[in-house]
Motif scaffolding. Structure first.
Motif, PDB file in Angstrom:
ATOM      1  N   UNK A 188      37.725  -4.285  -6.500  1.00  0.00           N
ATOM      2  CA  UNK A 188      37.411  -5.578  -7.119  1.00  0.00           C
ATOM      3  C   UNK A 188      37.500  -6.710  -6.106  1.00  0.00           C
ATOM      4  N   UNK A 189      38.536  -6.680  -5.252  1.00  0.00           N
ATOM      5  CA  UNK A 189      38.711  -7.719  -4.227  1.00  0.00           C
ATOM      6  C   UNK A 189      37.568  -7.668  -3.221  1.00  0.00           C
ATOM      7  N   UNK A 190      37.164  -6.438  -2.818  1.00  0.00           N
ATOM      8  CA  UNK A 190      36.073  -6.292  -1.859  1.00  0.00           C
ATOM      9  C   UNK A 190      34.764  -6.841  -2.426  1.00  0.00           C
ATOM     10  N   UNK A 191      34.494  -6.527  -3.699  1.00  0.00           N
ATOM     11  CA  UNK A 191      33.275  -7.025  -4.337  1.00  0.00           C
ATOM     12  C   UNK A 191      33.282  -8.549  -4.393  1.00  0.00           C
ATOM     13  N   UNK A 192      34.454  -9.113  -4.699  1.00  0.00           N
ATOM     14  CA  UNK A 192      34.567 -10.573  -4.775  1.00  0.00           C
ATOM     15  C   UNK A 192      34.309 -11.200  -3.409  1.00  0.00           C
ATOM     16  N   UNK A 193      34.905 -10.611  -2.354  1.00  0.00           N
ATOM     17  CA  UNK A 193      34.713 -11.130  -1.002  1.00  0.00           C
ATOM     18  C   UNK A 193      33.249 -11.045  -0.574  1.00  0.00           C
ATOM     19  N   UNK A 194      32.590  -9.915  -0.918  1.00  0.00           N
ATOM     20  CA  UNK A 194      31.178  -9.745  -0.568  1.00  0.00           C
ATOM     21  C   UNK A 194      30.325 -10.786  -1.261  1.00  0.00           C
ATOM     22  N   UNK A 195      30.608 -11.048  -2.547  1.00  0.00           N
ATOM     23  CA  UNK A 195      29.820 -12.041  -3.295  1.00  0.00           C
ATOM     24  C   UNK A 195      30.009 -13.436  -2.726  1.00  0.00           C
ATOM     25  N   UNK A 196      31.227 -13.777  -2.301  1.00  0.00           N
ATOM     26  CA  UNK A 196      31.494 -15.086  -1.688  1.00  0.00           C
ATOM     27  C   UNK A 196      30.723 -15.215  -0.372  1.00  0.00           C
TER      28      UNK A 196
ATOM     29  N   UNK B   3      27.832 -17.995   0.710  1.00  0.00           N
ATOM     30  CA  UNK B   3      27.920 -18.824   1.917  1.00  0.00           C
ATOM     31  C   UNK B   3      26.685 -18.618   2.796  1.00  0.00           C
ATOM     32  N   UNK B   4      26.271 -17.342   2.958  1.00  0.00           N
ATOM     33  CA  UNK B   4      25.086 -17.041   3.770  1.00  0.00           C
ATOM     34  C   UNK B   4      23.839 -17.696   3.170  1.00  0.00           C
ATOM     35  N   UNK B   5      23.724 -17.638   1.853  1.00  0.00           N
ATOM     36  CA  UNK B   5      22.578 -18.262   1.174  1.00  0.00           C
ATOM     37  C   UNK B   5      22.558 -19.766   1.394  1.00  0.00           C
ATOM     38  N   UNK B   6      23.735 -20.405   1.334  1.00  0.00           N
ATOM     39  CA  UNK B   6      23.822 -21.856   1.561  1.00  0.00           C
ATOM     40  C   UNK B   6      23.393 -22.214   2.986  1.00  0.00           C
TER      41      UNK B   6
END
Length: 355
Positions: A14-22, A26-29
């Motif tokens: 769950x933590x890894x998925x959250x970090x990947x989504x963040x 950031x990359x999209x921004x």
């Protein structure tokens, strides 16, 4: 796979998925912001004016934008983390000078080769060369903010780890303390050669099962109420008619929808039986638990012997001190604990928000 390991793996995932989504956000921004910078001439100007911004042609503006992207990320990803953050400031400063200074001849060569009209207009030079300093400054601010956010995140994670460790210790402290008190009850029944010893042992096995398998996480309030009722029944087996025990406890239908920290309520009841079963005339214990929407009110009242010479249990403060600390850790600003000590009556009222 053991249950604890499964939970650990699930939490890590769950933590890894959250970090990947963040990271994706950031990359999209970054992509969106730089896209706007590169395409700005084509958004604010038109072909009739050669997509110019002022006297700078749109294509030259975009080429300079690519150079600025290089300055930003070479600083943010290479110079800053490898030199500034490792305290090689003596190498960082000349490296930055080379980075910014190197952009000037590159821009000038492109301008001389493909945009001579701009070259012959010295008034535009400041708009061509000055952005290299501005982009460096923005990159430096970005890195400093990123450092600060990462430091705050690390500090919060460390605090959460410390709180988790403290909570685990407190939970582990509850079980031996509780078992000590219950075994004292069973010894009393054994000495009396009571027929109630066997049902008391069966109740104890249920309580131990609850402690071993359900106290590592929050549990349904209905489970905690069942546990509470079992403990009260066990105490009634021990004391019989010696103590008047009056209970008014909400049923499972009302409590099933909420969760609570396990073994949070029992120390108050333990305390009442421990101090309300002495030499007090007409000992009585009143226990109430009711819900109003998502707010739980739990009240325990007992009479006790206020004689200062009465024997005291050395461990009598463990349960209450433990539950106070757990309330502060798990329910900050969401609970009220009122303790009224007016001899010969001791009353504890806990008001707890369960949302």
């Amino acid at each position: 796979m053991p249950l604890a390991l499964e939970k650990s793996v699930a939490l890590s995932g769950s933590i890894m998925k959250k970090n990947i989504s963040v990271k994706k956000i950031i990359l999209t921004l970054h992509i969106l912001l730089w896209s706007v910078v590169l395409l700005l001439p084509y958004l604010v100007s038109n072909a009739a004016h050669d997509y110019s911004i002022g006297s700078i042609p749109g294509s030259f503006f975009t080429i300079c934008g690519v150079i600025h992207i290089g300055i930003f990320y070479l600083h943010a990803l290479v110079l800053y983390p490898r030199l500034w953050n490792k305290h090689y400031w003596w190498a960082y400063i000349p490296a930055v000078i080379v980075l910014i200074g190197g952009s000037f001849p590159l821009k000038y060569a492109i301008m001389a080769q493909w945009f001579p009209a701009v070259q012959h207009d010295p008034g535009t030079y400041r708009f061509v060369f000055a952005p290299s300093f501005v982009v460096y400054a923005i990159s430096l601010i970005y890195c400093r903010i990123k450092d600060k956010l990462q430091a705050e995140k690390a500090q919060k994670e460390q605090q959460a780890e410390q709180l988790s460790s403290e909570l685990k210790f407190l939970r582990s402290q509850v079980s031996p303390h509780f078992l000590f008190n219950v075994l004292t009850n069973l010894v009393s029944l054994a000495r009396k050669k009571s027929d109630q010893l066997e049902p008391a042992l069966l109740m104890l096995s249920d309580l131990m099962r609850y402690m071993l398998y359900d106290t590592g996480k929050k549990v349904a309030l209905s489970e905690e109420v069942t546990y509470l009722n079992s403990y009260i029944a066990l105490q009634k087996l021990r004391f019989g008619q010696e103590i008047a025990v009056n209970t008014r406890i909400a049923g499972s239908r009302d409590t099933a929808a909420f969760t609570i920290e396990p073994m949070l309520l029992i120390p108050f009841v333990e305390n009442a039986f421990k101090h309300g079963s002495g030499y007090t005339p007409n000992p009585s214990i009143d226990i109430q638990l009711f819900l109003e929407k998502e707010v739980l009110t739990f009240e325990v009242q007992n009479r006790y012997d206020n004689d200062p010479n009465a024997s005291k249990d050395e461990n009598s403060g463990i349960g209450l001190a433990n539950v106070k600390t757990r309330l502060q850790l798990l329910y900050p600003h969401r609970h009220q604990l009122q303790i009224r000590n007016e001899p010969p009556v001791f009353q504890v009222t806990l008001i707890l928000s369960l949302t």
